[in-house]
Scaffold this motif. Structure first.
Motif, mmCIF file in Angstrom:
data_model
loop_
_atom_site.group_PDB
_atom_site.id
_atom_site.type_symbol
_atom_site.label_atom_id
_atom_site.label_comp_id
_atom_site.label_asym_id
_atom_site.label_seq_id
_atom_site.Cartn_x
_atom_site.Cartn_y
_atom_site.Cartn_z
ATOM 1 N N ILE A 184 -7.789 -28.628 -20.598
ATOM 2 C CA ILE A 184 -7.730 -29.774 -21.511
ATOM 3 C C ILE A 184 -6.818 -30.804 -20.861
ATOM 4 O O ILE A 184 -5.711 -30.473 -20.414
ATOM 5 N N LEU A 185 -7.288 -32.050 -20.762
ATOM 6 C CA LEU A 185 -6.555 -33.051 -19.980
ATOM 7 C C LEU A 185 -5.226 -33.406 -20.664
ATOM 8 O O LEU A 185 -5.179 -33.701 -21.862
ATOM 9 N N TYR A 186 -4.159 -33.400 -19.863
ATOM 10 C CA TYR A 186 -2.797 -33.573 -20.382
ATOM 11 C C TYR A 186 -2.620 -34.927 -21.052
ATOM 12 O O TYR A 186 -2.019 -35.035 -22.122
ATOM 13 N N ASN A 187 -3.148 -35.990 -20.428
ATOM 14 C CA ASN A 187 -2.961 -37.346 -20.952
ATOM 15 C C ASN A 187 -4.103 -37.804 -21.858
ATOM 16 O O ASN A 187 -4.102 -38.924 -22.351
ATOM 17 N N LYS A 188 -5.109 -36.933 -22.037
ATOM 18 C CA LYS A 188 -6.268 -37.314 -22.855
ATOM 19 C C LYS A 188 -6.809 -36.043 -23.483
ATOM 20 O O LYS A 188 -7.774 -35.450 -23.011
ATOM 21 N N LYS A 189 -6.130 -35.606 -24.534
ATOM 22 C CA LYS A 189 -6.395 -34.260 -25.048
ATOM 23 C C LYS A 189 -7.714 -34.134 -25.813
ATOM 24 O O LYS A 189 -8.050 -33.061 -26.311
ATOM 25 N N ASP A 190 -8.478 -35.243 -25.920
ATOM 26 C CA ASP A 190 -9.815 -35.119 -26.511
ATOM 27 C C ASP A 190 -10.872 -34.876 -25.427
ATOM 28 O O ASP A 190 -12.071 -34.940 -25.682
ATOM 29 N N SER A 191 -10.417 -34.599 -24.196
ATOM 30 C CA SER A 191 -11.339 -34.333 -23.090
ATOM 31 C C SER A 191 -10.914 -33.063 -22.352
ATOM 32 O O SER A 191 -9.732 -32.723 -22.315
ATOM 33 N N ALA A 192 -11.889 -32.386 -21.773
ATOM 34 C CA ALA A 192 -11.596 -31.145 -21.047
ATOM 35 C C ALA A 192 -12.543 -30.990 -19.867
ATOM 36 O O ALA A 192 -13.668 -31.512 -19.886
ATOM 37 N N LEU A 193 -12.072 -30.291 -18.842
ATOM 38 C CA LEU A 193 -12.917 -29.888 -17.720
ATOM 39 C C LEU A 193 -13.214 -28.403 -17.869
ATOM 40 O O LEU A 193 -12.315 -27.612 -18.162
ATOM 41 N N ILE A 194 -14.489 -28.029 -17.684
ATOM 42 C CA ILE A 194 -14.887 -26.624 -17.799
ATOM 43 C C ILE A 194 -15.649 -26.242 -16.539
ATOM 44 O O ILE A 194 -16.648 -26.875 -16.193
ATOM 45 N N GLN A 195 -15.162 -25.228 -15.848
ATOM 46 C CA GLN A 195 -15.819 -24.769 -14.620
ATOM 47 C C GLN A 195 -16.660 -23.538 -14.924
ATOM 48 O O GLN A 195 -16.156 -22.512 -15.377
ATOM 49 N N MET A 196 -17.982 -23.642 -14.662
ATOM 50 C CA MET A 196 -18.901 -22.528 -14.875
ATOM 51 C C MET A 196 -19.073 -21.747 -13.565
ATOM 52 O O MET A 196 -18.645 -22.187 -12.503
ATOM 53 N N ALA A 197 -19.755 -20.593 -13.647
ATOM 54 C CA ALA A 197 -19.911 -19.736 -12.469
ATOM 55 C C ALA A 197 -20.853 -20.353 -11.432
ATOM 56 O O ALA A 197 -20.692 -20.146 -10.243
ATOM 57 N N ASP A 198 -21.861 -21.119 -11.889
ATOM 58 C CA ASP A 198 -22.730 -21.799 -10.925
ATOM 59 C C ASP A 198 -23.330 -23.047 -11.563
ATOM 60 O O ASP A 198 -23.189 -23.291 -12.765
ATOM 61 N N GLY A 199 -23.978 -23.847 -10.722
ATOM 62 C CA GLY A 199 -24.509 -25.132 -11.177
ATOM 63 C C GLY A 199 -25.593 -25.004 -12.221
ATOM 64 O O GLY A 199 -25.769 -25.889 -13.067
ATOM 65 N N LEU B 265 -21.728 -33.923 -16.308
ATOM 66 C CA LEU B 265 -21.248 -33.285 -15.080
ATOM 67 C C LEU B 265 -20.035 -34.039 -14.563
ATOM 68 O O LEU B 265 -20.012 -35.267 -14.557
ATOM 69 N N SER B 266 -19.027 -33.310 -14.136
ATOM 70 C CA SER B 266 -17.810 -33.920 -13.613
ATOM 71 C C SER B 266 -17.953 -34.177 -12.118
ATOM 72 O O SER B 266 -18.741 -33.528 -11.432
ATOM 73 N N LYS B 267 -17.156 -35.132 -11.615
ATOM 74 C CA LYS B 267 -17.124 -35.367 -10.166
ATOM 75 C C LYS B 267 -16.287 -34.289 -9.468
ATOM 76 O O LYS B 267 -16.382 -34.101 -8.274
ATOM 77 N N HIS B 268 -15.454 -33.588 -10.243
ATOM 78 C CA HIS B 268 -14.599 -32.545 -9.651
ATOM 79 C C HIS B 268 -15.445 -31.356 -9.209
ATOM 80 O O HIS B 268 -16.421 -30.990 -9.861
ATOM 81 N N GLN B 269 -15.050 -30.756 -8.100
ATOM 82 C CA GLN B 269 -15.751 -29.557 -7.612
ATOM 83 C C GLN B 269 -15.168 -28.276 -8.220
ATOM 84 O O GLN B 269 -15.867 -27.288 -8.379
ATOM 85 N N THR B 270 -13.875 -28.306 -8.524
ATOM 86 C CA THR B 270 -13.229 -27.147 -9.156
ATOM 87 C C THR B 270 -12.210 -27.646 -10.170
ATOM 88 O O THR B 270 -11.823 -28.821 -10.147
ATOM 89 N N GLY C 39 -0.048 -24.700 -21.949
ATOM 90 C CA GLY C 39 -1.205 -23.833 -22.212
ATOM 91 C C GLY C 39 -2.535 -24.561 -22.221
ATOM 92 O O GLY C 39 -3.519 -24.068 -22.778
ATOM 93 N N LEU C 40 -2.573 -25.761 -21.628
ATOM 94 C CA LEU C 40 -3.811 -26.552 -21.646
ATOM 95 C C LEU C 40 -4.818 -26.081 -20.591
ATOM 96 O O LEU C 40 -5.998 -26.412 -20.664
ATOM 97 N N THR C 41 -4.346 -25.350 -19.585
ATOM 98 C CA THR C 41 -5.237 -24.848 -18.532
ATOM 99 C C THR C 41 -5.277 -23.334 -18.589
ATOM 100 O O THR C 41 -4.246 -22.686 -18.717
ATOM 101 N N LYS C 42 -6.479 -22.769 -18.524
ATOM 102 C CA LYS C 42 -6.579 -21.314 -18.576
ATOM 103 C C LYS C 42 -7.629 -20.833 -17.579
ATOM 104 O O LYS C 42 -8.701 -21.421 -17.474
ATOM 105 N N ASP C 43 -7.286 -19.770 -16.858
ATOM 106 C CA ASP C 43 -8.211 -19.157 -15.904
ATOM 107 C C ASP C 43 -8.863 -17.949 -16.581
ATOM 108 O O ASP C 43 -8.187 -17.015 -16.988
ATOM 109 N N PHE C 44 -10.203 -18.011 -16.725
ATOM 110 C CA PHE C 44 -10.935 -16.924 -17.368
ATOM 111 C C PHE C 44 -11.742 -16.113 -16.347
ATOM 112 O O PHE C 44 -12.641 -15.351 -16.715
ATOM 113 N N GLY C 45 -11.446 -16.290 -15.062
ATOM 114 C CA GLY C 45 -12.233 -15.657 -13.999
ATOM 115 C C GLY C 45 -12.392 -14.158 -14.165
ATOM 116 O O GLY C 45 -13.459 -13.610 -13.910
#
Length: 383
Positions: free
Chosen positions: A222-237, A261-266, A278-284
């Motif tokens: 969940i973005l620190y400066n914009k808490k109504d937005s989040a990045l979610i990384q899935m296992a594949d495209g 889709l985000s421009k971020h790769q990870t 606690g805004l970032t969590k690794d669920f790997g």
């Protein structure tokens, strides 16, 4: 592919002549196509077939089955000309990148007799048909075929050969309106940007649970400066494409969320020793991933968010009243309930899709009794 599509769109006579020159005109009078899927690394559902073949005319009926260890389907159009157009354009095409190849012939049958409307057969002219009981399990012969996991592509408007983002499980909705128009592929794109979240309610865990219906969520930030937005990384495209197609525009905690889709790769984890609240969590390494096991029947039971939920892993001691109370406590109204025969599974209908989404977030993996963790997913059935 584009030439074939434009040919059938601009000149029906060309299609008829082509069919005639192959000496297939007599058998080609049938409105029924026989479809075989070769090289089937990923499941192909009845809905995916409907999405693809509807581009060429009104599809009346589909029956799917496995014969000689091959997934096959019979598909009936309203007009034999549509069957000719579809065969010309689609025979030999791949549904997903480098796999699931369509082999299409005309059937000797001219009319299909469909007894049930479910995941294996459908008569679109008879919505009143019974479904038979339960959500069907995956045929073991098919399950063996997609034990191989491949990361394909996922960019809206720039999709795999037939424009269906691989569902590693049935992304029928994602196919709508995009079949066969763009052949450009882009690998990767595992990270989603989710915006317009309810910043007072959302958590990494709630996003993990909801997006986990459509793929194995690796990380959530969940973005620190914009808490109504989040990045979610899935296992594949493919999983990110699937999640985007099903969850963009859905209501979560009272707000319509946007998924792109985000421009971020990870998704980067915070630096060692940095407190990000606690805004970032690794669920790997989470044990709750639904799709880690190749050929799991979870691959067959991916559906868009719906008011009806499929519950499983229910202990024998739990009653209908127990479950109604549990789901009412999530803030919604339980409109209908039905146990399957063995009482280990049930269908439960909330009054809205938003309520069902909330209930799934709150109660998937809920410890219902004696270490029985309730499994909740969206159902295609109604009660």
């Amino acid at each position: 592919m584009l030439q074939a599509v434009s040919a059938v769109q601009t000149s029906n006579s060309t299609v008829a002549n082509t069919a005639g020159s192959e000496n297939t005109l007599s058998s080609a009078q049938s409105p029924v196509l026989r479809i075989i899927i070769d090289n089937m690394y990923y499941p192909v559902t009845l809905d995916v077939l409907h999405q693809i073949f509807s581009k060429f005319g009104t599809v009346l009926k589909i029956i799917t089955f496995t014969k000689n260890n091959q997934f096959q389907a019979l598909l009936q159009y309203a007009d034999p000309m549509n069957a000719q157009q579809a065969k010309l354009a689609l025979d030999g095409q791949n549904i997903y990148n480098a796999c699931c190849t369509l082999r299409i012939d005309f059937s000797k049958l001219v009319n299909l007799n469909v007894k049930y409307n479910n995941d294996k057969s459908r008569d679109y002219t008879r919505p009143d048909l019974p479904s038979g009981d339960g959500q069907p399990t995956l045929d073991p012969a098919i399950a063996a075929a997609f034990a191989k996991e491949t990361s394909l592509l996922a960019v809206p408007g720039a999709l795999s050969p037939l424009g269906i983002p691989n569902a590693a499980a049935a992304a029928a909705a994602a196919a709508a309106g995009r079949v066969g128009m763009h052949g450009v592929t882009t690998a990767g794109n595992t990270v989603l940007l989710v915006s317009n979240l309810n910043d007072e309610m959302v958590s990494p865990q709630s996003l993990f649970t909801l997006f986990g219906v459509y793929g194995d969520v690796q990380r959530v930030k969940i973005l620190y400066n914009k808490k109504d937005s989040a990045l979610i990384q899935m296992a594949d495209g493919n999983q990110s494409q699937l999640a985007m197609s099903h969850l963009n525009g859905q209501k979560m905690y009272g707000k319509i969320i946007r998924v792109t889709l985000s421009k971020h790769q990870t998704v980067q984890l915070p630096r060692e020793g940095l407190d990000d609240q606690g805004l970032t969590k690794d669920f790997g390494n989470s044990p709750l991933h639904r799709f880690k096991k190749p050929g799991s029947k979870n691959f067959q039971n991916i559906f868009p968010p719906s008011a009806t939920l499929h519950l499983s892993n229910i202990p024998q001691t739990i009653t209908e009243d127990d479950l109604r109370t549990l789901f009412t406590n999530t803030g919604g109204t339980v409109k209908a309930f039905k146990f399957f025969q063995d009482h280990k599974m049930a269908l439960l209908q909330m009054s809205t899709v938003e309520e069902a989404i909330q209930a799934l977030i709150d109660l998937h993996n809920y410890n219902i009794s004696d270490n029985h963790h309730l499994r909740v997913s969206f159902s295609k059935s109604t009660i």
